[in-house]
Design a protein around this motif. Structure first.
Motif, mmCIF file in Angstrom:
data_model
loop_
_atom_site.group_PDB
_atom_site.id
_atom_site.type_symbol
_atom_site.label_atom_id
_atom_site.label_comp_id
_atom_site.label_asym_id
_atom_site.label_seq_id
_atom_site.Cartn_x
_atom_site.Cartn_y
_atom_site.Cartn_z
ATOM 1 N N VAL A 1 -13.761 -20.740 20.153
ATOM 2 C CA VAL A 1 -14.291 -19.817 21.008
ATOM 3 C C VAL A 1 -15.789 -20.103 21.405
ATOM 4 O O VAL A 1 -16.203 -19.606 22.344
ATOM 5 N N PHE A 2 -16.433 -20.803 20.570
ATOM 6 C CA PHE A 2 -17.745 -21.246 20.845
ATOM 7 C C PHE A 2 -17.754 -22.192 22.319
ATOM 8 O O PHE A 2 -18.675 -22.093 23.050
ATOM 9 N N LEU A 3 -16.715 -23.097 22.314
ATOM 10 C CA LEU A 3 -16.662 -23.902 23.476
ATOM 11 C C LEU A 3 -16.214 -22.919 24.832
ATOM 12 O O LEU A 3 -16.569 -23.275 25.798
ATOM 13 N N TRP A 4 -15.340 -22.263 24.283
ATOM 14 C CA TRP A 4 -14.883 -21.355 25.722
ATOM 15 C C TRP A 4 -16.032 -20.313 26.090
ATOM 16 O O TRP A 4 -16.121 -19.991 27.329
ATOM 17 N N ASP A 5 -16.925 -19.961 25.169
ATOM 18 C CA ASP A 5 -18.070 -18.937 25.495
ATOM 19 C C ASP A 5 -19.102 -19.554 26.083
ATOM 20 O O ASP A 5 -20.142 -19.851 25.560
ATOM 21 N N GLN A 6 -18.991 -20.249 27.379
ATOM 22 C CA GLN A 6 -19.876 -20.996 28.074
ATOM 23 C C GLN A 6 -21.036 -20.028 28.498
ATOM 24 O O GLN A 6 -22.195 -20.622 28.662
ATOM 25 N N ALA A 7 -21.047 -18.882 28.449
ATOM 26 C CA ALA A 7 -22.126 -17.905 28.991
ATOM 27 C C ALA A 7 -22.984 -17.499 27.859
ATOM 28 O O ALA A 7 -23.909 -17.011 27.955
ATOM 29 N N GLY A 8 -22.527 -17.878 26.616
ATOM 30 C CA GLY A 8 -23.106 -17.643 25.480
ATOM 31 C C GLY A 8 -23.085 -16.021 25.032
ATOM 32 O O GLY A 8 -24.283 -15.617 24.399
#
Lengths: 224, 419
Positions: B305-312
């Motif tokens: 999820v951390f990697l996919w959540d590029q928008a933070g």
């Protein structure tokens, strides 16, 4: 395969950055693939006056899009590799359109749907029927026997074969035999002794589709 | 003037990738291409690179085992590409499978355009994925800026130009008289009379009525003009709706009068502002994902999820940490076998979500194709989803292992991880 088998030997230094053999090979393979596609398309292009006009109109259209400032910003923001890919693919896309032989350049093809001027004439259709040993007849729609040949692929190409029947008699016969056998496999209860092809001509001049169907027998093959 | 997708996002590309390869995966699942082995080889002329193969190779290619293998490989690679698994290999493999299968299917003769835009879209996506692989060093892409805009623009340009090329060719080759004569009526009648899965008979009605014939003639001219100017749909945000409506009307018309379904119509999504609506939704207070820090599965999920959540958009906190102790103090812990509120809990806009609902809301927050996954997964009743979740959660330590300590974020992740 390349990344696992080719050792990443440091070959030379460019501005302090290491350039690896692996990187060279990757780019070489990509460039060779693109050059192969472009050469194939280039050989197939036969640009007549009409093609030149089309090419100019397309170039104008692309130019108009590129004149938009936000387009340039997006292009400038993209990595160089992306710019090369976008430009290369668009080039192949346009070249495929102006090339004469879509078969050779597939999947970069010419876009010519409903482009020809057609006089309204009485349309002709093929009607393929299977004849059981008892004499009973079944209609065989080829696209239902072979679903991958949807969108009239069978009937369009069948017309070419039927038109050249004298040269393609063996192909014609084999195709109908294959169709008949495939039909029996899909419909185990129906045994066919023969496949026959008729040509229906619809009399459009009568403006009445119910008055259609001048039917003409054109070909038949025995399955047994 | 702004160009559509010039502010594209990775999420937008993800949506198109899901759409393109998802459609191909479904087509390969439903399309029995192995049946083509029944055709006599002499009747086959596969286009493209196949043309250069010797006849024996074509014969081998059209054998049932090879066609079955091609179909299975196509389904697998397209599903993987649609879901973004094993990228970029799955994307390149899927595009290759699409080209091979399409060449096989068109071997009997005609090439029509209903699927070609979808083929080209697969090639475009594979081209960019391949470029990323070529320029990747040490796991990072070489080059500055966001490449998503150019990917979306290229796809949109291929889509709209496919129509424009048709219109240009029609005008150059036939001129206005060729469009306003009864050519289109002839095509309608001819297509109506053919055997196909769907027979509306619409073409007959057009021919029999003088009024409908006139509508068809002028409609053909209107369609040609719409096709010719379609690239403006990329520029005019409001005018785009006119083009979307006109294309929809045109393709419904061809369906009813010619029994022809134009597959590329699905890509009309490229004319919509997907770069905006696919973007992650911002919240005033960032949603917090509480996860079981000593569970291998949960920590792996959080890493993804951390990697996919590029928008933070999301923040993360272990269930064993101070933040969880503070915020989840009142949560009913008796419902869980471990005495903890669950393996994943989401706090979003003041509400707490648990079990499968927490996972789906996390996907929704990620935006892009994940929002579509979440939407699709909600078709499954919550009771079933939660039952599956409970089953996995109950065996998570046994199957995925247990960590000795909490998941420790590395440098660069720390600001999004709460204690």
């Amino acid at each position: 395969l390349l990344t696992s088998t080719v050792p990443t030997i440091s070959l030379l230094h460019q501005g302090g950055e290491e350039v690896h053999v692996e990187q060279f090979l990757k780019r070489f393979v990509a460039a060779a693939a693109f050059a192969g596609c472009a050469a194939g398309l280039g050989l197939a292009i036969r640009l007549g006056p009409r093609g030149v006009v089309e090419l100019l109109l397309i170039a104008g259209s692309i130019g108009a899009l590129l004149a938009v400032r936000s387009a340039w910003r997006a292009i400038e923001a993209a990595p160089m590799a992306h710019r090369i890919v976008a430009g290369g693919l668009l080039l192949l896309f346009v070249a495929g359109h102006v090339a004469e032989a879509s078969t050779k350049t597939f999947p970069f093809v010419a876009w010519r749907m409903f482009g020809g001027r057609r006089a309204v004439s009485d349309p002709r259709y093929y009607r393929i029927e299977g004849v059981a040993p008892s004499g009973e007849r079944y209609r065989i729609p080829p696209e239902r026997v072979w679903p991958p040949l949807r969108d009239f692929r069978f009937t369009d190409s069948y017309q070419l074969i039927a038109d050249r029947q004298s040269q393609l008699d063996g192909v014609h016969r084999d195709l109908l035999v294959a169709l008949g056998r495939a039909y029996m496999r899909r419909n185990p209860g129906r045994r066919l002794a023969r496949v026959e092809v008729f040509e229906d001509t619809v009399a459009l001049a009568a403006h009445d589709r119910h008055a259609r169907a001048k039917r003409e027998f054109i070909y038949g093959v025995d399955l047994e | 003037m702004r160009l559509l997708h010039s502010d594209g996002t990775e999420s937008g590309v993800g949506i198109v990738r899901l759409l393109v390869f998802g459609v191909w995966a479904v087509i390969f699942c439903l399309d029995p291409i192995q049946q083509l082995a029944e055709l006599p080889v002499a009747a086959l002329n596969p286009p493209g690179l196949y043309m250069f193969l010797p006849r024996a190779a074509v014969e081998f290619l059209f054998s049932e085992p090879v066609l079955w293998s091609l179909r299975v490989a196509g389904v697998g690679s397209c599903f993987a590409a649609a879901l973004g698994v094993f990228s970029p290999w799955s994307i390149v493999a899927a595009a290759a499978a699409v080209c091979l299968v399409q060449s096989v299917e068109r071997a009997l003769g005609s090439i029509n355009h209903s699927e070609i835009v979808f083929v080209l879209s697969a090639i475009v996506l594979a081209g960019f994925a391949g470029a990323d692989w070529l320029t990747r060093r040490g796991g990072k892409r070489v080059g500055a800026g966001d490449g998503a805009s150019l990917v979306l623009m290229t796809l949109a340009v291929v889509f709209v130009f496919s129509y424009q090329f048709v219109a240009i060719h029609r005008i150059v080759s036939s001129g206005l008289p060729g469009i306003l004569n009864d050519s289109i009526v002839f095509y309608m009648v001819r297509h109506t009379g053919r055997d196909t899965f769907w027979v509306s008979g619409g073409g007959w009605y057009i021919y029999e009525s003088e009024t409908l014939r006139m509508v068809a003639r002028w409609g053909f001219l209107g369609t040609t003009l719409v096709e010719l100017t379609l690239p403006f749909g990329l520029l005019l945000r409001r005018g785009r709706w006119f083009y979307v409506a006109a294309l929809t009307l045109f393709h419904v018309g061809t369906f009813l009068t010619m029994n022809t379904v134009f597959l590329q119509m699905i890509l009309v999504v490229l004319l919509l502002d997907i770069s905006r609506w696919a973007a992650p939704r911002a919240a005033v207070t960032p949603p917090v994902v509480f996860f079981d820090g000593i569970c291998g599965l949960c920590a792996g999920f959080v890493e993804c999820v951390f990697l996919w959540d590029q928008a933070g958009v999301l923040r993360f906190a272990p269930l064993q940490g101070e933040t969880a102790a503070l915020k989840l103090a009142d949560v009913d812990r008796g419902s869980s076998r471990t005495g903890e509120p669950g393996s994943i809990v989401l706090e979003d806009e003041g509400a707490l979500y648990r079990k499968s609902e927490a996972v789906l809301r996390i996907w929704s927050r990620l935006g892009g194709e994940f929002r579509i996954y979440a939407f699709a997964a909600r078709i499954i009743p919550r009771a079933i989803r939660d039952a599956v979740y409970d089953l996995v959660a109950a065996h998570r330590y046994g199957v995925f292992g247990r960590r000795n300590g909490c998941y420790l974020p590395v440098a660069g992740e720390r600001e999004r991880f709460l204690p």
